[in-house]
Design a protein around this motif. Structure first.
Motif, PDB file in Angstrom:
ATOM      1  N   PRO A 317       0.897  -1.309   0.019  1.00 49.00           N
ATOM      2  CA  PRO A 317       0.007   0.039   0.056  1.00 49.00           C
ATOM      3  C   PRO A 317       0.774   1.219   0.021  1.00 49.00           C
ATOM      4  N   LEU A 318       2.197   1.112   0.494  1.00 53.42           N
ATOM      5  CA  LEU A 318       3.002   2.407   0.565  1.00 53.42           C
ATOM      6  C   LEU A 318       4.049   2.690  -0.617  1.00 53.42           C
ATOM      7  N   ALA A 324      -3.647   0.702  -6.818  1.00 61.27           N
ATOM      8  CA  ALA A 324      -3.875  -0.228  -5.683  1.00 61.27           C
ATOM      9  C   ALA A 324      -3.852  -1.631  -6.023  1.00 61.27           C
ATOM     10  N   THR A 325      -3.156  -2.570  -5.538  1.00 62.96           N
ATOM     11  CA  THR A 325      -3.400  -3.922  -5.454  1.00 62.96           C
ATOM     12  C   THR A 325      -3.711  -4.609  -4.285  1.00 62.96           C
ATOM     13  N   GLY A 326      -4.614  -6.013  -4.434  1.00 59.46           N
ATOM     14  CA  GLY A 326      -4.518  -6.323  -2.928  1.00 59.46           C
ATOM     15  C   GLY A 326      -5.632  -7.437  -3.471  1.00 59.46           C
ATOM     16  N   TRP A 327      -6.044  -8.282  -2.558  1.00 61.50           N
ATOM     17  CA  TRP A 327      -6.755  -9.744  -2.433  1.00 61.50           C
ATOM     18  C   TRP A 327      -8.205  -9.348  -2.032  1.00 61.50           C
ATOM     19  N   ALA A 328      -9.084  -9.843  -2.320  1.00 60.56           N
ATOM     20  CA  ALA A 328     -10.616  -9.693  -1.847  1.00 60.56           C
ATOM     21  C   ALA A 328     -11.378 -11.020  -2.230  1.00 60.56           C
ATOM     22  N   PRO A 334     -12.524 -15.796  -4.803  1.00 63.86           N
ATOM     23  CA  PRO A 334     -11.207 -15.101  -4.366  1.00 63.86           C
ATOM     24  C   PRO A 334     -10.780 -14.482  -5.797  1.00 63.86           C
ATOM     25  N   VAL A 335     -10.304 -13.048  -5.478  1.00 64.28           N
ATOM     26  CA  VAL A 335      -9.930 -12.212  -6.726  1.00 64.28           C
ATOM     27  C   VAL A 335      -8.673 -11.408  -6.473  1.00 64.28           C
ATOM     28  N   GLY A 336      -7.938 -11.371  -7.224  1.00 62.30           N
ATOM     29  CA  GLY A 336      -6.636 -10.288  -6.905  1.00 62.30           C
ATOM     30  C   GLY A 336      -7.305  -9.139  -7.988  1.00 62.30           C
ATOM     31  N   ILE A 337      -6.981  -7.954  -7.300  1.00 56.13           N
ATOM     32  CA  ILE A 337      -7.311  -6.726  -7.588  1.00 56.13           C
ATOM     33  C   ILE A 337      -6.259  -5.789  -8.078  1.00 56.13           C
ATOM     34  N   LEU A 338      -6.413  -5.032  -9.528  1.00 54.60           N
ATOM     35  CA  LEU A 338      -5.551  -4.116  -9.742  1.00 54.60           C
ATOM     36  C   LEU A 338      -6.197  -3.073 -10.317  1.00 54.60           C
TER      37      LEU A 338
END
Length: 534
Positions: A317-318, A324-328, A334-338
């Motif tokens: 995050p920094l 913004a990238t992350g998991w949800a 499940p997905v990885g988001i960009l």
């Protein structure tokens, strides 16, 4: 805590302005969708009904399980062309006897369901989706074949339709044709190459050449029924596997065939207790994207309104904060988001994205790309810092990733940033756009400005004076052209996306896509990326 905290102020003037602009775009979009729903117009709809026949979407509705959604694809195909919006074909994904299927239905109210160049493109895209996701294909057929005046654009590439049917069957993906009316000339090969065929008494007409052409070619006198009627094909030729007494019976039999397929998903659906609604109202998505795409917005506000429980584990995050990238999880999957946070992609964002895509492939997790990018950063300092090789690293990772990709264009999607964020050329399983989206080589003002600079330099090199008035006129014309060609309806009409959607439907649409994706097995790449330039 990984619950996203929303800073969206729904009482702010900016929010109200954004919402009003989005509602205006949605109203305009609804008007364009209405053209597709109208088919060939009231005259031809009434003529079709007068023959005791169902409309294309009515056939689909009766085919589907009650109270289940239908994800229509490419509804704006052909927009802006000489052909009717929708391209005389309805395509989409729906559930039949508990099985997710890819469904196509000719619209016979539009030139008898004849296929034009955009019909072909739309049908080929539907086949592509079916093949990638292992979805059984159901063709609801009533078409006079190719729209003959446009045959030069259809005949050569059109053979791919029949090739696709045989390849789907060879891959163990069931194909089913329900013939409601004409299926002539090349169209006869749709039932001819399908695994299962249903024909309707005194309605289905399947032949390579109708009575007039047979008379011209051979001198033989014949009639529709003896040449290609349903009863003849059921009793004599054997082309029909099932004989239906009317359209409702044909659709009932189609449902029974699907029920007997034994077609199962590669992965189980998430249990209900694994799915949690977002903590924030989807209606608020209408006020997030500014009317002027030069103004940034925080994509986490979008993520918070589409993922389960608004729960998002952000990665780095920094670092590389413009992405913004992350998991949800989304509807339990499940997905990885960009997601682009401030439009421009720098070297740090590019390297971060490449690493994140690799991680998703290591864990076999599908990726969701949320677009709002003006492209990779330019300038001498950034060139010296390696923006080309770092941008190439991101594009390399996306190109060679083997997990399924989903893309949603929310705002800008310009230049190579469109590529790095998995634009159409990078084969996302599904790609959708919001009415606020725009996509082109670059923004209209920038493109017109570049052309102006080049023209000025050319005049100076020749020692000629520069016509400022002509330049202003040229810039205005170019800006208007690029603006119109950047709009989502224009791009959707050319099938550069799978549909333009209401932002409030994003979670539902993505959930339906993720469910379809999990019908086919998939596995991420393990080290098989191209050379990363360091």
């Amino acid at each position: 805590m990984t619950l996203l905290a929303s800073a969206l102020d729904t009482t702010a003037p900016d929010y109200a302005a954004n919402r009003e602009a989005m509602l205006g775009k949605l109203a305009a979009l609804a008007a364009e969708h209405a053209k597709a729903l109208a088919g060939g117009g009231e005259k031809y709809v009434e003529r079709h009904r007068g023959r005791g026949k169902l409309l294309a979407r009515e056939r689909i509705e009766l085919l589907l399980d009650p109270d289940t959604p239908f994800l229509e694809l490419s509804p704006l195909a052909g927009w802006g062309s000489e052909y009717t919006v929708g391209a005389s074909l309805v395509t989409g994904i729906g559930v039949v006897e508990g099985v997710e299927c890819l469904i196509t239905a000719n619209d016979p109210t539009v030139r008898g369901g004849a296929s034009n160049p955009w019909t072909l493109k739309k049908a080929l895209r539907a086949n592509e989706i079916a093949f990638a996701n292992r979805l059984p294909c159901i063709s609801l057929v009533e078409s006079g074949g190719a729209d003959l005046p446009s045959q030069k654009e259809i005949f050569i590439p059109g053979g791919a339709l029949f090739r696709d049917l045989t390849r789907l069957s060879a891959a163990g993906i069931p194909t089913l044709a329900v013939v409601f009316g004409n299926s002539t000339a090349g169209g006869a090969y749709v039932p001819g190459m399908s695994d299962h065929v249903i024909m309707v008494k005194e309605r289905s007409k399947v032949f390579l050449a109708g009575p007039p052409l047979v008379r011209m070619a051979t001198g033989e006198e014949s009639d529709d029924e003896s040449l290609g009627g349903a009863e003849m094909h059921a009793r004599v030729s054997g082309l029909a596997d099932h004989f239906a007494v009317d359209e409702h019976d044909a659709l009932r039999q189609a449902r029974r065939i699907v029920a007997r397929l034994g077609h199962r998903k590669a992965y189980p659906d998430p249990a209900p207790h694994e799915v949690a609604p977002p903590a924030y109202d989807a209606d608020e998505l209408l006020g997030i994207v500014p009317g002027d795409l030069k103004s940034p917005f925080d994509p986490r506000e979008v993520i918070a309104r589409i993922v389960d429980g608004s729960d998002f584990d952000e990665f780095k995050p920094l670092y590389g904060t413009s992405l913004a990238t992350g998991w949800a999880r989304l509807h339990g999957y499940p997905v990885g988001i960009l997601a682009n946070a401030r439009g421009v992609l720098f070297s740090a964002e590019s390297q971060k994205a490449a690493q994140f895509v690799q991680l998703a492939n290591q864990r076999d997790i599908p990726l969701l790309f949320l677009h709002n990018t003006t492209g990779y950063m330019v300038g001498s300092g950034y060139e010296q810092g390696g923006i080309i090789k770092h941008g190439a690293m991101m594009i390399n990772a996306v190109s060679n990733s083997r997990v399924p990709h989903l893309s949603v264009l929310m705002g800008a999607s310009y230049g190579a940033g469109h590529y790095g964020m998995c634009g159409r050329a990078y084969d996302p399983r599904f790609l959708f756009a919001w009415p606020s989206a725009k996509s082109a080589v670059m923004g209209p003002q920038q493109l017109a400005g570049v052309l102006s600079i080049v023209a000025r330099q050319s005049a100076a090199a020749k020692g000629q004076s520069y016509d400022e008035e002509a330049d202003a006129g040229l810039r205005a014309v170019v800006e208007q052209q690029i603006e119109s060609e950047s709009l989502p309806v224009f791009l959707s009409g050319r099938l550069y996306d799978d549909a333009v959607i209401d932002p409030r439907d994003t979670r539902t649409v993505l959930g339906l896509c993720l469910s379809a994706i999990h019908t086919a097995p998939f596995e991420g790449v393990r080290g098989g990326f191209g050379v990363f330039r360091m």
